[in-house]
Scaffold this active site. Structure first.
Site, PDB file in Angstrom:
ATOM      1  N   HIS A 126      31.424  41.161 -25.787  1.00  0.00           N
ATOM      2  CA  HIS A 126      31.871  41.211 -27.191  1.00  0.00           C
ATOM      3  C   HIS A 126      33.390  41.103 -27.319  1.00  0.00           C
ATOM      4  CE1 HIS A 126      27.893  41.999 -28.563  1.00  0.00           C
ATOM      5  NE2 HIS A 126      27.803  43.181 -27.978  1.00  0.00           N
ATOM      6  N   ASP A 163      21.807  39.137 -22.669  1.00  0.00           N
ATOM      7  CA  ASP A 163      21.927  40.431 -23.348  1.00  0.00           C
ATOM      8  C   ASP A 163      21.262  40.317 -24.733  1.00  0.00           C
ATOM      9  OD1 ASP A 163      23.937  43.051 -23.110  1.00  0.00           O
ATOM     10  OD2 ASP A 163      23.553  42.442 -25.187  1.00  0.00           O
TER      11      ASP A 163
HETATM   12 ZN   LIG Z   1      23.900  44.334 -25.563  1.00  0.00          ZN
END
Ligand SMILES: [Zn+2]
Length: 311
Positions: A126, A163
């Protein structure tokens, strides 16, 4: 064949407060599982070193590094966002997590190792060029991809992200390289889950496959077969870097997908087959999410077992 297992004590010293799901035990249960099942007998254990600033700055702005250094507390905690907190070890943990991925690329591209798994935290996918967010400080996978291109002269590197959350940071950092045809990014993620991005890829050479909440591994297998594998085959990567998150597991409370251990085994088998065909077998896998400790350990166990061919 030879396989590297990279970790560092800082990975268990960084913590973000009581009851935070991104906790030091994540790395401990993986280490324990791999040891208990004899999988580390097949791997060389390598201690990670901190990534060098010039290596990090291929992916991140000097301002982000300066902000992390400024925010890093002498004691207690310092907040980055609502979910992301630094303790006195966090910066070193992030530097060593990125450093593990970079060292793994050096070992694999240098021909010393064929594949590597980095059992490190914090995760990274992220983290954007100029922003730490969502449990992530430095984008280890993107740093590793750019290191393979710039330091080892590779021309085509694939980043694979399974993910359950979309890898917004990796997409933003690598968009220019994707447009230039040097990087292919393929990902699956739960639709409309945090951070809410991914519906419209930022570049060519990005295959984003949103998966519906409550879908199972069957939907993932169809997506990988129909969308990822033709793109990977056409691209012909010289190295595959995996953002290996295990939070799409049915036991994981941060998301609502229904994958099981056999799905992580299957997806890894597909990636190993691509690597055998195009990349001289070369794969660097680095840990992202996965918050149900039992499911995380078992799923990483299946992932590593396939990577090292121990089944
Ligand atoms: Zn994640």
């Amino acid at each position: 064949m030879s396989f590297a297992y990279l970790t560092h004590p800082y990975s268990t010293q960084h913590e973000m407060g009581p009851h935070h799901p991104e906790c030091p035990d994540r790395v401990r249960v993986i280490d324990d599982h791999l040891r208990a099942h004899g999988l580390l007998d097949f791997m060389r254990e390598v201690s990670a070193t901190a990534a060098a600033p010039e290596t990090i700055l291929r992916a991140h702005s000097p301002e982000l590094l300066a902000e992390l250094e400024y925010t890093s507390p002498q004691q207690g905690y310092a907040g980055i966002d609502g979910d992301t907190t630094m303790n006195p070890y966090s910066l070193n943990a992030a530097l060593h997590a990125a450093g593990a991925a970079v060292r793994a690329v050096d070992l694999v591209c240098g021909g010393e190792m064929q594949r590597a798994f980095c059992n490190v935290r914090p995760p990274g996918h992220h983290a954007e060029r100029n922003r730490a967010m969502g449990f992530c400080f430095l984008n280890s996978a993107a740093i590793a991809v750019l290191h393979a291109l710039e330091a080892h002269g590779l021309e085509r590197v694939a980043l694979v992200d399974f993910d359950v959350h979309h890898g917004n940071g990796s997409e933003e950092i690598l968009a220019a390289e994707c447009d230039a045809g040097r990087v292919l990014m393929v990902s699956t993620f739960q639709h409309h889950l945090y951070p809410g991005t991914g519906d419209n890829p930022m570049a060519d050479n990005m295959v984003n496959v949103p998966l519906k909440a409550y879908s199972t591994g069957e939907a993932m297998r169809a997506a990988v077969s129909q969308r990822w594998l033709p793109a990977l085959d056409a691209f012909g990567p010289q190295l595959i870097v995996i953002s290996a998150g295990f939070d799409a597991h049915r036991d994981d409370e941060l998301a609502s997908l229904g994958w099981v251990e056999a799905d992580y085994r299957w997806i890894t088998q597909q990636l190993v087959a691509v690597a055998e065909k195009h990349s001289q077998g070369r794969i660097v896998s680095t840990l992202e999410g996965g918050y149900s400790l039992g499911a995380l350990a078992r799923s990483v166990g299946e992932h590593v077992k396939v990577l090292i061919g121990a089944d």
